[in-house]
Design an enzyme around this catalytic site. Structure first.
Site, short mmCIF file in Angstrom:
data_model
loop_
_atom_site.label_atom_id
_atom_site.label_comp_id
_atom_site.label_asym_id
_atom_site.label_seq_id
_atom_site.Cartn_x
_atom_site.Cartn_y
_atom_site.Cartn_z
N GLY A 198 0.83 -1.20 0.00
CA GLY A 198 0.00 0.00 0.00
C GLY A 198 0.86 1.25 0.00
CB ILE A 253 -0.72 -3.21 3.45
CG1 ILE A 253 0.13 -2.73 4.63
CG2 ILE A 253 -2.10 -2.60 3.54
CD1 ILE A 253 0.30 -1.20 4.68
CB ALA A 280 2.28 -4.04 14.57
CG ASN A 301 6.94 -12.44 13.33
OD1 ASN A 301 8.08 -12.52 12.88
ND2 ASN A 301 6.00 -13.30 13.03
CD GLN A 308 5.95 -3.54 8.76
OE1 GLN A 308 5.75 -2.38 8.44
NE2 GLN A 308 5.34 -4.12 9.75
CE LYS A 325 9.21 3.23 20.93
NZ LYS A 325 10.06 4.36 21.44
N GLY A 382 6.86 0.40 10.42
CA GLY A 382 6.87 0.34 8.95
C GLY A 382 7.45 1.59 8.30
CD GLU A 383 4.33 5.46 7.93
OE1 GLU A 383 3.97 5.62 9.11
OE2 GLU A 383 3.74 5.95 6.97
MO1 MOS Z 1 1.10 5.07 5.38
S1 MOS Z 1 1.84 6.52 4.11
O1 MOS Z 1 0.14 5.83 6.53
O2 MOS Z 1 0.52 3.81 4.49
#
Ligand code: MOS
Length: 724
Positions: free
Chosen positions: A239, A469, A513, A609, A616, A679, A682-683
């Protein structure tokens, strides 16, 4: 915070088998009987209006059922406007007039019996335009930037102290501009939608990160009650923010299904992914950073100019990264946008942090160099005790440890402070680093648990309107439930991706998560508590879930629960932190930059995990490599058309571009965020990677790359005098 016994167990994805055997159904793959196929038609100009549109030939083409344009589309009523006078996000009412506002804008949809027939017929439509000169060029138009969102009470500008005083106190200044280009998300699974009406009820099979957001937008566009809309997104092939909102092909598809009273399926092409499914816009970031003789920051201004669509507002808050990262008493953070005939920007992985961290972490490196200081030491010197923006304590902040452990594992001591001091034949070798952070928001979520006991075996089904996603939601939900119930993971089934299940916020902003696992844990705990009550067993007595069902004289039990944020969570500031270390080899004559090694550390609270979390972060780091080195959407500024039309022109890193990547999670317990202590992750992975790379390029060459991506041509062209 929950004591998590299976902490980090690296379970393989529980849905992995379905995916690799092709049994996992993505949006376009649901077999809907009698579904027709939609193929959107795009404008070939970026500003003006349709003069004539001739669909006669296309309508006569084999298999074509209907062609819908502004001439015959259902009247959807007025667009809903927000405070800025623009259309509320994602709710543009499609095909209502002949006005063209951006290149590729959908001007119609062909509906046919097969995809191929619809596509072939779309090419027979003849359109003429009244073309006007579009607003495209960043350099020519950025002086028209305005302060967006006047209706927002707090505004998106922030400041503290006095910038002027901070600059006066500074004995060393960095004053530079950093540019990042338009980028597109391009997930592996392109966007696709099937719309099925049964009477007034609508089911949409839609590749959507946030199911309820799609419902909200569809309800607005078609003036439908939200209860009549259901969204299914069982599996999602990536996504990165492009699926946070419903794009216009969703509305076109629903419009067609409604007008024809038949199910309609639309899968957009890779080319449409470039022009109609969102992007990160060009950001121009002006940083002014001041430090005194003790290497303490005295001033930080982070002023961002970017663009938005003429009829819809999106502002990426890149400057927010500068609010909290380092201790600076005097700051100014501003965002300005100007209107263009380019599609509306949208959130792309780490919206704000990805470009914002590039600017600030580059400037920090520039300052450390001017102060002749190690960049880690310089950052440690400016470590804030609490969040300087909110004045709240950190729920946890392990940035210093991330930098120290990273430095140790990377072998940072090899780095020489002096640039250009590490040549090897035609290569210049350099090392760079950057601190990283990304907000860790928690969102409330609900979940249902159904327990069944057959013989000695208890199976559990966990249900929630969550999405996966590709991040591992299925697996961490199963792990969490298995952990709390005390049963093996393979006795847990997970149902997500259906908006009729208990509500969650979906996947976005790195909250998935923490949110989904908290909901799963909460419902399992509730069921255990309920059963103990029914069986008259003390709450603190340890008993297996099977024995507990027996004691309650039940072989099945069902409950729903909602997981709130921790009671004291709002008293804290929540961020994940990390650090990236990069080795580069630069051939100055050819402009080639090789990145043989990236080593990253991340402190993200509980790692549910190790395997999916690692994946990620690796994905994020590679995204960062792309941001730094290859990714760029190029427009023809005369027409607003796209030079980078597909993945063949829009370059992402491939295996040869990606060297060794090491990742170390720094153990961390966060007691003030959510019951799982999770926490976001992914970003965090993408944040600051680009700065770590360009900082390494500076260490190698003495040349500062402030305009991404650092293509070979740009690398050669950096003519700034060498800093040694
Ligand atoms: Mo993110 S840019 O909140 O999928």
């Amino acid at each position: 915070m929950k004591d998590y016994k299976l902490l980090g167990s690296p379970e393989s994805r529980i849905e992995g088998y379905l995916k690799v055997t092709g049994k996992a159904k993505y949006s376009a793959e649901f077999p809907i009987p009698n579904a027709l196929y939609g193929f959107p038609v795009r404008s070939t100009i970026s500003k003006g209006s349709i003069a004539t549109i001739d669909t006669e030939k296309a309508e006569a083409s084999e298999g074509v059922v209907k062609i819908i344009t502004y001439k015959n589309a259902l009247d959807l009523g007025e667009d809903k406007k927000n405070d800025s006078g623009k259309i509320s996000e994602g709710t543009r009412k499609v095909l209502q007039d002949n006005v063209i506002k951006s290149y590729g804008q959908y001007i119609g949809i062909v509906v046919a019996e097969t995809f191929e027939q619809a596509r072939a017929a779309s090419r027979m439509i003849e359109v003429t335009y009244n073309e006007e000169k579009p607003v495209i060029s960043f350099e020519e138009n950025r002086n028209k930037a305005y302060k967006p969102d006047p209706g927002r009470p707090s505004g998106i500008d922030t400041s503290r102290g006095s910038l002027e005083q901070g600059i006066n106190e500074a004995t060393t200044m960095v004053d530079e501009v950093y540019n990042t280009p338009i980028e597109v998300h391009n997930p592996m699974e392109p966007h696709a939608t099937i719309a099925v009406f049964e009477g007034e009820k609508l089911t949409i099979y839609d590749t959507s990160q946030m199911l309820y957001r799609t419902i909200d937008a569809v309800a607005e566009v078609f003036s439908m009650p939200k209860e009549d809309i259901k969204v299914i997104a069982t599996f999602i092939g990536g996504g990165f923010g492009s699926k946070l909102r419903a794009w216009e092909h969703v509305m076109l598809t629903i419009l067609a299904a409604k007008m024809l009273d038949k199910p309609v399926k639309t899968a957009i092409t890779r080319q449409m992914m470039q022009t109609n499914a969102g992007m990160r816009q060009h950001n121009r970031q002006h940083i002014r950073l001041g430090a005194n003789d003790s290497a303490r920051l005295t001033a930080l201004a982070h002023e961002v100019v970017s663009h938005t669509a003429v009829d819809e507002l999106y502002v990426e808050k890149s400057g927010y990264y500068s609010r909290s990262m380092y201790a600076v008493p005097n700051t100014l953070v501003t965002h300005r946008v100007y209107d263009t005939n380019i599609q509306v920007p949208s959130s792309m992985r780490a919206p704000g942090e990805a470009p914002g961290s590039f600017a600030l972490e580059s400037a920090m490196d520039e300052m450390a160099h001017k102060l002749n200081m190690d960049p880690i030491e310089f950052r440690i010197k400016n470590e804030p005790e609490k969040d300087p923006h909110t004045d709240k304590p950190w729920s946890s902040r392990s940035l210093i440890e991330c930098m120290k452990v990273g430095a140790e594992k990377f072998g940072w001591e090899r780095r020489k402070q002096e640039p250009r001091s590490n040549p090897d034949g035609n290569w210049l070798i350099g090392y760079g680093m950057a601190g990283a952070s990304r907000g860790a928001p928690y969102q409330q979520a609900s979940s249902r648990l159904i327990l069944n006991k057959k013989g000695d075996e208890v199976t559990a089904t966990v249900e929630m309107a969550a999405t996966d996603i590709g991040t591992g939601s299925y697996t961490i939900i199963a792990q969490t439930a298995a952990n709390t119930l005390g049963i093996p993971v393979d006795q847990v089934e997970v149902h997500i991706g259906d908006s009729s299940l208990p509500k969650t916020p979906g996947s976005g902003g790195s909250w998935g998560a923490g949110t989904f696992s908290s909901a799963a844990d909460a419902v399992c705990e509730k069921v255990i508590k309920d059963l103990k009550e029914k069986a008259g067993i003390a709450t603190d007595q340890e008993i297996s879930i099977g024995d507990l069902l027996d004691a309650a004289k039940l072989d099945t039990y069902k409950a729903v629960a909602t997981a709130m944020a921790d009671d004291d969570a709002s008293n804290y500031s929540h961020y994940s932190f990390g650090a990236h270390f990069v080795e580069v080899w630069v051939d100055e004559k050819l402009g080639i930059v090789k990145i043989p090694h990236v080593l990253s550390t991340a402190a993200v609270g509980t790692v549910l995990n190790q395997k999916t979390a690692r994946s990620q972060v690796l994905g994020g780091i590679i995204f960062g490599l792309g941001q730094a080195m290859t990714e760029e959407t190029l427009l023809d500024e005369r027409y607003g058309s796209y030079v980078t039309r597909t993945l063949a022109d829009y370059h992402v890193p491939v295996n040869l571009d990606i060297g060794k990547i090491d990742l170390h999670f720094i153990p961390e317990k966060d007691e003030h965020i959510n019951r799982m202590g999770v926490k976001g992750i992914g970003e965090l992975g993408i944040s600051s990677v680009a700065a770590a790379i360009t900082n390494a390029i500076f260490n190698a060459t003495g040349k500062r790359a402030r305009n991404l991506p650092v293509t070979p041509a740009k690398m050669i062209a950096i003519d700034e005098s060498v800093a040694v």
